[in-house]
Scaffold this motif. Structure first.
Motif, PDB file in Angstrom:
ATOM      1  N   LEU A   1       0.864  -1.181   0.000  1.00  0.00           N
ATOM      2  CA  LEU A   1       0.000   0.000   0.000  1.00  0.00           C
ATOM      3  C   LEU A   1       0.897   1.225   0.000  1.00  0.00           C
ATOM      4  CD1 LEU A   1      -3.045   0.851   0.209  1.00  0.00           C
ATOM      5  CD2 LEU A   1      -2.552   1.347   2.614  1.00  0.00           C
ATOM      6  N   CYS A   2       0.635   2.146  -0.924  1.00  0.00           N
ATOM      7  CA  CYS A   2       1.554   3.265  -1.148  1.00  0.00           C
ATOM      8  C   CYS A   2       0.826   4.601  -1.243  1.00  0.00           C
ATOM      9  CB  CYS A   2       2.304   3.065  -2.475  1.00  0.00           C
ATOM     10  SG  CYS A   2       3.065   1.448  -2.667  1.00  0.00           S
ATOM     11  N   THR A   3       1.583   5.651  -0.945  1.00  0.00           N
ATOM     12  CA  THR A   3       1.256   6.998  -1.394  1.00  0.00           C
ATOM     13  C   THR A   3       2.002   7.209  -2.706  1.00  0.00           C
ATOM     14  OG1 THR A   3       3.149   8.011  -0.293  1.00  0.00           O
ATOM     15  CG2 THR A   3       1.121   7.771   1.003  1.00  0.00           C
TER      16      THR A   3
ATOM     17  N   LEU B   1       3.887   2.459   2.245  1.00  0.00           N
ATOM     18  CA  LEU B   1       3.501   2.539   3.652  1.00  0.00           C
ATOM     19  C   LEU B   1       3.784   1.222   4.358  1.00  0.00           C
ATOM     20  CD1 LEU B   1       0.119   4.475   3.295  1.00  0.00           C
ATOM     21  CD2 LEU B   1       2.374   5.393   3.869  1.00  0.00           C
ATOM     22  N   PHE B   2       3.372   0.113   3.757  1.00  0.00           N
ATOM     23  CA  PHE B   2       3.726  -1.214   4.258  1.00  0.00           C
ATOM     24  C   PHE B   2       3.455  -2.226   3.146  1.00  0.00           C
ATOM     25  CE2 PHE B   2      -0.543  -0.201   5.848  1.00  0.00           C
ATOM     26  CZ  PHE B   2      -1.297  -1.248   5.332  1.00  0.00           C
ATOM     27  N   SER B   3       4.096  -3.379   3.269  1.00  0.00           N
ATOM     28  CA  SER B   3       3.962  -4.411   2.246  1.00  0.00           C
ATOM     29  C   SER B   3       3.790  -5.773   2.901  1.00  0.00           C
ATOM     30  CB  SER B   3       5.182  -4.420   1.317  1.00  0.00           C
ATOM     31  OG  SER B   3       6.359  -4.723   2.039  1.00  0.00           O
ATOM     32  N   CYS B   4       3.273  -6.724   2.125  1.00  0.00           N
ATOM     33  CA  CYS B   4       3.052  -8.094   2.588  1.00  0.00           C
ATOM     34  C   CYS B   4       3.534  -9.062   1.518  1.00  0.00           C
ATOM     35  CB  CYS B   4       1.569  -8.341   2.864  1.00  0.00           C
ATOM     36  SG  CYS B   4       0.857  -7.253   4.118  1.00  0.00           S
ATOM     37  N   SER B   5       4.019 -10.210   1.963  1.00  0.00           N
ATOM     38  CA  SER B   5       4.499 -11.240   1.045  1.00  0.00           C
ATOM     39  C   SER B   5       3.775 -12.553   1.316  1.00  0.00           C
ATOM     40  CB  SER B   5       6.006 -11.457   1.203  1.00  0.00           C
ATOM     41  OG  SER B   5       6.727 -10.300   0.891  1.00  0.00           O
TER      42      SER B   5
ATOM     43  N   GLY C   1      -6.179  -6.797   5.490  1.00  0.00           N
ATOM     44  CA  GLY C   1      -6.297  -6.963   6.934  1.00  0.00           C
ATOM     45  C   GLY C   1      -5.594  -5.855   7.698  1.00  0.00           C
ATOM     46  N   GLN C   2      -4.395  -5.472   7.256  1.00  0.00           N
ATOM     47  CA  GLN C   2      -3.676  -4.382   7.922  1.00  0.00           C
ATOM     48  C   GLN C   2      -4.390  -3.048   7.737  1.00  0.00           C
ATOM     49  OE1 GLN C   2       0.517  -3.948   8.230  1.00  0.00           O
ATOM     50  NE2 GLN C   2       0.930  -5.879   7.193  1.00  0.00           N
ATOM     51  N   ILE C   3      -4.916  -2.812   6.530  1.00  0.00           N
ATOM     52  CA  ILE C   3      -5.659  -1.568   6.275  1.00  0.00           C
ATOM     53  C   ILE C   3      -6.838  -1.444   7.236  1.00  0.00           C
ATOM     54  CG2 ILE C   3      -7.179  -0.435   4.594  1.00  0.00           C
ATOM     55  CD1 ILE C   3      -5.266  -1.604   2.409  1.00  0.00           C
ATOM     56  N   LEU C   4      -7.572  -2.553   7.409  1.00  0.00           N
ATOM     57  CA  LEU C   4      -8.738  -2.533   8.296  1.00  0.00           C
ATOM     58  C   LEU C   4      -8.322  -2.355   9.755  1.00  0.00           C
ATOM     59  CD1 LEU C   4     -10.836  -5.392   6.683  1.00  0.00           C
ATOM     60  CD2 LEU C   4     -11.347  -2.959   6.611  1.00  0.00           C
ATOM     61  N   GLN C   5      -7.278  -3.057  10.169  1.00  0.00           N
ATOM     62  CA  GLN C   5      -6.840  -2.964  11.559  1.00  0.00           C
ATOM     63  C   GLN C   5      -6.321  -1.576  11.913  1.00  0.00           C
ATOM     64  OE1 GLN C   5      -4.062  -6.368  11.805  1.00  0.00           O
ATOM     65  NE2 GLN C   5      -5.412  -7.195  13.371  1.00  0.00           N
ATOM     66  N   LYS C   6      -5.655  -0.930  10.947  1.00  0.00           N
ATOM     67  CA  LYS C   6      -5.039   0.369  11.210  1.00  0.00           C
ATOM     68  C   LYS C   6      -5.937   1.547  10.830  1.00  0.00           C
ATOM     69  CE  LYS C   6      -0.378  -1.497  10.607  1.00  0.00           C
ATOM     70  NZ  LYS C   6       0.869  -1.490   9.800  1.00  0.00           N
TER      71      LYS C   6
ATOM     72  N   ILE D   1      -2.453   3.757  -3.381  1.00  0.00           N
ATOM     73  CA  ILE D   1      -2.145   2.952  -4.562  1.00  0.00           C
ATOM     74  C   ILE D   1      -1.705   1.575  -4.087  1.00  0.00           C
ATOM     75  CG2 ILE D   1      -0.597   2.769  -6.573  1.00  0.00           C
ATOM     76  CD1 ILE D   1      -0.245   5.993  -5.795  1.00  0.00           C
ATOM     77  N   VAL D   2      -2.055   0.534  -4.812  1.00  0.00           N
ATOM     78  CA  VAL D   2      -1.515  -0.799  -4.534  1.00  0.00           C
ATOM     79  C   VAL D   2      -0.502  -1.141  -5.610  1.00  0.00           C
ATOM     80  CG1 VAL D   2      -2.005  -3.273  -4.459  1.00  0.00           C
ATOM     81  CG2 VAL D   2      -3.497  -1.674  -3.246  1.00  0.00           C
TER      82      VAL D   2
END
Length: 273
Positions: free
Chosen positions: A161-163, A168-172, A185-190, A198-199
């Motif tokens: 997830l980016c500006t 901002l953070f990434s997942c693998s 899941g991280q977007i919802l939690q945070k 942007i993705v």
């Protein structure tokens, strides 16, 4: 770098001249079975990282929840490969509802294939957020630089997830859908607003991927890989800008180009068949 992503394998390598026995790194494949209110719902084959985020993102993507606040508790049994989710308001889950395809109308336009739950959870994206072609190259390069697990194993996908400026953070994960669910899941939690986000993604842009992006609510998807025809039809219907084959200072804009700054003064020419 997360050591839970990788395991060691004995391998015999041929380097063009000689054979050599050595140790190589490979992506770990890990099944986790999700129970919702003591009823088995699904088994996901994934990488064993960010499992709580994966479960939350997957359940939200499937339409079981809209927000983590609907969850009473989550217990992850990593040793046995189980996730136990209890909802604040118990619901009866008809698994056929989540596995049968339907043919429906997307935004009143083209007829597409959906799971029944997709028709309820897919969103048309109305964001007017803009980015430049330079931003696309910068963010893709940053994703690749940060993707240590991919460079070491060649066996995982990455989603970030980016500006316009930064990741901002990434997942693998070994599964491209799982990487997106972990991101969701991280977007919802945070409690992150995605209207100006942007993705950036490493995987193929299939119809399932576009649907997940729609459910997340992001208007721009950038990938180094190829799209499918149905993926782009859905992206056009759902208001998602898809940019693919972002490699070596080249890219393709497949849908909703109005979000790309340079397109404003672009002069279209007729394509002759």
């Amino acid at each position: 770098m997360n050591n839970h992503m990788k395991g060691e394998l004995k391998v015999i390598k041929y380097d063009g001249d000689d054979l050599l026995e050595t140790i190589d790194l490979a992506a770990i494949e890990y099944p986790i079975t999700i129970y919702v209110d003591d009823e088995e719902f699904a088994t996901i084959v994934c990488s064993p990282t960010n499992l709580q985020e994966l479960v939350i993102g997957f359940l939200a993507s499937e339409g079981i929840i809209r927000h983590p606040s609907q969850i009473l508790s989550i217990e992850i049994d990593e040793n046995r490969g189980f996730a136990y989710v209890h909802l604040k308001i118990k619901q009866s889950i008809n698994k056929e509802f989540f596995s049968k395809r339907m043919i429906g109308s997307c935004c009143g336009k083209s007829r597409q294939f959906y799971f029944y739950n997709d028709a309820n959870t897919a969103k048309t994206i109305l964001s007017k957020h803009l980015l430049s072609i330079h931003d696309c190259f910068k963010l893709m390069n940053q994703l690749q630089v940060d993707s240590i697990d991919f460079r070491q194993t060649g066996g995982v996908h990455n989603a970030a997830l980016c500006t316009n400026e930064n990741i901002l953070f990434s997942c693998s994960d070994i599964g491209r859908h799982n990487a997106l669910d972990k991101l969701y899941g991280q977007i919802l939690q945070k409690h992150i607003s995605v209207k100006d986000k942007i993705v950036v993604f490493s995987g193929r842009i299939s119809s399932e991927v576009v649907l997940k992006i729609s459910k997340i609510g992001v208007g721009i998807l950038i990938s180094k890989s190829a799209p499918t025809t149905l993926g782009i039809e859905l992206a056009n219907d759902l208001g998602i800008t898809v940019i693919g084959f972002v490699r070596k200072e080249k890219l393709n804009i497949y849908s909703h180009p109005e979000r790309i700054i340079e397109v404003e003064n672009f002069s279209y020419t007729e394509i002759k068949e």
